[in-house]
Design a protein around this motif. Structure first.
Motif, short mmCIF file in Angstrom:
data_model
loop_
_atom_site.label_atom_id
_atom_site.label_comp_id
_atom_site.label_asym_id
_atom_site.label_seq_id
_atom_site.Cartn_x
_atom_site.Cartn_y
_atom_site.Cartn_z
N ALA A 77 0.84 -1.26 -0.04
CA ALA A 77 0.03 0.10 -0.13
C ALA A 77 0.79 1.39 0.04
O ALA A 77 1.87 1.21 0.72
N ASN A 78 0.35 2.36 -0.84
CA ASN A 78 1.07 3.48 -0.92
C ASN A 78 1.04 4.26 0.42
O ASN A 78 1.70 5.11 0.76
N GLY B 186 9.46 -0.94 9.46
CA GLY B 186 10.18 -0.58 8.20
C GLY B 186 9.31 0.16 7.19
O GLY B 186 9.94 0.38 6.26
N PHE B 187 8.21 0.76 7.68
CA PHE B 187 7.39 1.53 6.66
C PHE B 187 7.50 2.99 6.90
O PHE B 187 6.21 3.71 6.94
N SER B 188 8.52 3.53 7.50
CA SER B 188 8.55 5.01 7.75
C SER B 188 8.11 5.84 6.56
O SER B 188 7.82 7.06 6.88
N ASN B 189 8.14 5.64 5.37
CA ASN B 189 7.90 6.12 4.32
C ASN B 189 6.47 6.04 3.78
O ASN B 189 5.93 6.56 2.84
N VAL B 190 5.42 5.23 4.57
CA VAL B 190 4.22 5.04 4.32
C VAL B 190 3.48 6.03 5.07
O VAL B 190 3.48 6.16 6.31
N PRO B 191 2.75 7.07 4.41
CA PRO B 191 2.00 8.01 4.94
C PRO B 191 0.63 7.70 5.74
O PRO B 191 0.18 6.68 5.02
N ILE B 192 0.18 8.66 6.53
CA ILE B 192 -1.26 8.34 6.98
C ILE B 192 -2.40 9.40 6.79
O ILE B 192 -1.69 10.46 7.18
N MET B 193 -3.20 9.06 6.05
CA MET B 193 -4.51 9.96 5.91
C MET B 193 -5.33 9.67 7.10
O MET B 193 -5.92 8.54 7.01
#
Ligand code: PBG
Length: 329
Positions: free
Chosen positions: A163-164, A187-194
């Motif tokens: 998931a992006n 390890g997903f610190s680049n996945v943003p949260i809406m």
């Protein structure tokens, strides 16, 4: 006409003809503004129209790519995935199943359409047998803190599938910080949260609950979703989620809460999404089907009003139609 001391400005002069109007237009709607909600389910060859939402479908995984290509053809590059799982239980454990329907859908779209940006809805209500957004205590109350770990597991499993972006819609307190930490640790610190930060306990979700099969078996969601009477609190909710690490905040529904949307955008100065929800869609479709309103005209007017009020992005079931109408000019 007498102008007195004022300059002789006549607004009407700039309203005569599309090209004149275009020169001073403040709000420009575009397919880039839209996020399209997609309902995915297990099985084969299924594309079932939702009765209360004409032209919106629940699709099986094998039908996902034609749907995705149609969106890209319209210029829509953002989808929000909702899952109808094969099985439900008390805690909603299929929500974090590595081979769950949303996880598989993410893999399929990411592998076959890298131009599509995939956002997943993170909530328990589609996965629990009772339809509430979390784990229940003996009295049937959703237990806030016990639910946080389940949401975090769900969000991480979506990220693992590719998931992006993840979009928590459950309204438990503290979930944004909890999910943020879990994503970072995995390890997903680049996945943003809406974040569905400012979500009201609304009657306008009725058709969605048919679409996602997520109506609560008893009671309602007023203990965790917001009171429609509160606007200050709506701004505070957005601010808490920003402090916890949200990358985008949201106001939902859109049209009955344009005042809240305007304030959230202005007072947080943060990227703000509006969710033009199922009931808002169904009302327009019903009126249009009866010939009571001109669908194209009212849809573009409604979406423009949402953008004018401050939305950076709009989640809407009208996205495909609106994108086509905008392309026609
Ligand atoms: C909860 C969720 C809901 C919607 C999106 N996510 C419904 C609810 O809180 O009951 C509603 C969207 C719509 O009505 O279009 N997972």
């Amino acid at each position: 006409m007498e102008y007195g001391k004022f300059p002789a400005y006549r607004p009407r002069r700039m309203r005569d003809g599309e090209l004149a109007r275009q020169m001073i237009r403040e709000t420009e709607l575009s397919a880039k503004d839209f996020i399209y909600p997609l309902f995915v389910k297990p099985g084969q060859g299924r594309r079932d129209e939702i009765p209360s939402m004409p032209n919106v479908y629940q699709v099986s995984l094998d039908m996902l790519m034609p749907e995705t290509r149609e969106l890209l053809d319209c210029g829509i590059h953002y989808v929000l995935l909702f899952g109808l799982p094969a099985s439900k239980d008390e805690v909603g454990s299929s929500a974090w199943d590595e081979h769950g329907v949303v996880q598989e859908a993410v893999r399929i779209i990411r592998a076959n359409a890298p131009q599509m940006y995939v956002i997943t809805d993170v909530c328990m209500c589609e996965y629990t047998s009772h339809g509430h957004c979390g784990k229940l205590d003996q009295d049937g109350y959703v237990m806030n803190d016990e639910t946080l770990d389940l949401l975090a597991r769900e969000a991480v499993s979506h990220a693992q599938a590719g998931a992006n972006m993840v979009a928590p819609s459950d309204m438990m307190d503290g979930r944004i910080g909890h999910i943020r930490r879990a994503l970072d640790q995995a390890g997903f610190s680049n996945v943003p949260i809406m974040s569905y930060s400012t979500k009201y306990a609304s009657g306008f979700y009725g058709p969605f609950r048919d679409a996602a099969d997520s109506a609560p078996a008893f009671g309602d969601r007023r203990a965790y979703q917001m009171d429609p009477a509160n606007a200050d609190e709506g701004v505070r909710e957005a601010m808490y989620d920003i402090a916890e690490g949200a990358d985008l905040v949201m106001v939902k529904p859109a049209l009955p809460y344009l005042d809240v949307l305007e304030r959230v955008k202005r007072e947080t100065n943060f990227p703000t999404v509006a969710y033009n929800v199922s009931g808002e869609y169904s009302m327009v479709k019903a009126a249009a089907a009866n010939g009571w309103v001109d669908e194209r005209r009212v849809v573009l007017e409604l979406l423009t009003s949402i953008k004018r009020a401050g939305a950076d992005m709009i989640i809407t079931y009208h996205a495909k139609d609106a994108a086509r109408w905008l392309a026609e000019g």
